[in-house]
Design a protein around this motif. Structure first.
Motif, short mmCIF file in Angstrom:
data_model
loop_
_atom_site.label_atom_id
_atom_site.label_comp_id
_atom_site.label_asym_id
_atom_site.label_seq_id
_atom_site.Cartn_x
_atom_site.Cartn_y
_atom_site.Cartn_z
N SER A 255 82.98 21.67 76.62
CA SER A 255 82.79 23.12 76.63
C SER A 255 81.35 23.45 76.98
O SER A 255 80.43 22.72 76.65
N ARG A 256 81.17 24.60 77.63
CA ARG A 256 79.80 25.03 77.96
C ARG A 256 79.14 25.70 76.77
O ARG A 256 77.94 25.91 76.75
N MET A 257 79.96 26.03 75.78
CA MET A 257 79.45 26.66 74.57
C MET A 257 78.84 25.63 73.62
O MET A 257 77.86 25.88 72.95
N GLU B 12 87.65 25.33 72.87
CA GLU B 12 86.95 26.56 73.25
C GLU B 12 87.96 27.70 73.43
O GLU B 12 87.76 28.81 72.91
N THR B 13 89.07 27.43 74.13
CA THR B 13 90.10 28.45 74.37
C THR B 13 90.74 28.89 73.05
O THR B 13 90.91 30.09 72.81
N ASP C 174 75.26 20.13 65.58
CA ASP C 174 76.59 20.75 65.49
C ASP C 174 76.58 22.27 65.38
O ASP C 174 77.53 22.87 64.88
N GLY C 175 75.52 22.91 65.85
CA GLY C 175 75.47 24.37 65.85
C GLY C 175 76.06 24.94 67.12
O GLY C 175 76.33 24.23 68.09
N LEU C 176 76.26 26.25 67.09
CA LEU C 176 76.78 26.98 68.24
C LEU C 176 75.65 27.84 68.78
O LEU C 176 75.06 28.63 68.04
#
Ligand SMILES: [Zn+2]
Length: 259
Positions: A53-55, A64-65, A121-123
């Protein structure tokens, strides 16, 4: 002026060593399924559109979806840690550097922050002007998310500091000092899609506002955390010192700790 060298210095240091997960952390956590993200085993998966994922490159595009669908359906309230990091002196630099140079500097800053956030492991939720906002404990769950946020902040400061001597040298005589200011707070947040004209997937709540205010109080090179963060991450904050800060929007001064 020597500022012209800055971009080359930053570009040169961008070949960072990345330690990304080989399997999707989300699929493993939710279903105990090892979905390969990297290496030869990931090739057949990529044919089906399953890739990092790019996130967050440690989770896959299916995760991600699912995450985006869930967020569109409802708002989630959860315990999380919020981190804001801001590139100090950016506005001052923009008076002496070209747009291209500024772009390169900002890209390098975002990249360094992203690497540190993802490693813990953060966003990486948002980039706002010359600042970034990260959420820890979502969607990858970590019981020690507050401690992970503190460690990510230190990693940002370290990787910035590693490049800082050359950058500082190129800015010698300009009177400009560059550095990152970080603020962290932890507690209950709401995560979902907010806004009418422009729907935006983000975290909101007083925890988010307080983290942002703590960041604005931090000097270049400094990490300031709240009492709640200090209490939860004491194992890595033994050298911390406390101080009272009058933050914008708060009636009473609040206690912040260096990290
Ligand atoms: Zn996954």
């Amino acid at each position: 002026m020597a500022v012209g060298r800055t971009r080359a210095i930053w570009e040169g240091n961008r070949s960072m060593t990345l330690h990304y997960a080989t399997i999707c952390k989300g699929c493993w956590q939710q279903m105990h399924m090892p979905i390969p993200l990297r290496g030869a085993l990931s090739v057949p998966f990529r044919a089906f559109g399953i890739r990092p994922s790019r996130m967050n490159p440690n989770i896959c595009t299916i995760c991600e979806t699912m995450f985006e669908r869930r967020m569109k359906a409802r708002t989630v309230t959860l315990d999380a840690t919020i981190l804001f990091a801001d590139l100090r002196a950016y506005t001052k630099l923009s008076q002496s550097m070209s747009t291209t140079e500024m772009g390169g500097l900002l890209d390098a800053f975002y990249d360094q922050c992203a690497v540190a956030i993802w490693r813990h492991d953060g966003l990486l939720n948002k980039t706002i002007g010359d600042a970034v906002m990260a959420v820890f404990n979502f969607p990858i769950r970590r019981g020690d998310h507050t401690r992970q946020a503190v460690l990510a902040a230190r990693e940002m400061q370290r990787s910035f500091g590693a490049e800082h001597p050359e950058l500082a040298a190129s800015l010698a005589g300009t009177g400009i000092q560059v550095g990152i200011g970080v603020g962290i707070h932890t507690g209950e947040i709401s995560f979902g899609e907010f806004g009418h004209a422009h729907r935006d997937l983000t975290a909101i709540g007083t925890v988010v506002n307080t983290a942002s205010r703590a960041q604005s109080a931090a000097k270049a090179g400094q990490i300031l955390v709240t009492r709640a963060v200090y209490d939860r991450a004491r194992s890595v904050l033994s050298a911390s010192t406390a101080g009272e800060y009058q933050l914008k929007g708060f009636d009473e001064p609040i206690e912040l700790y260096t990290a």
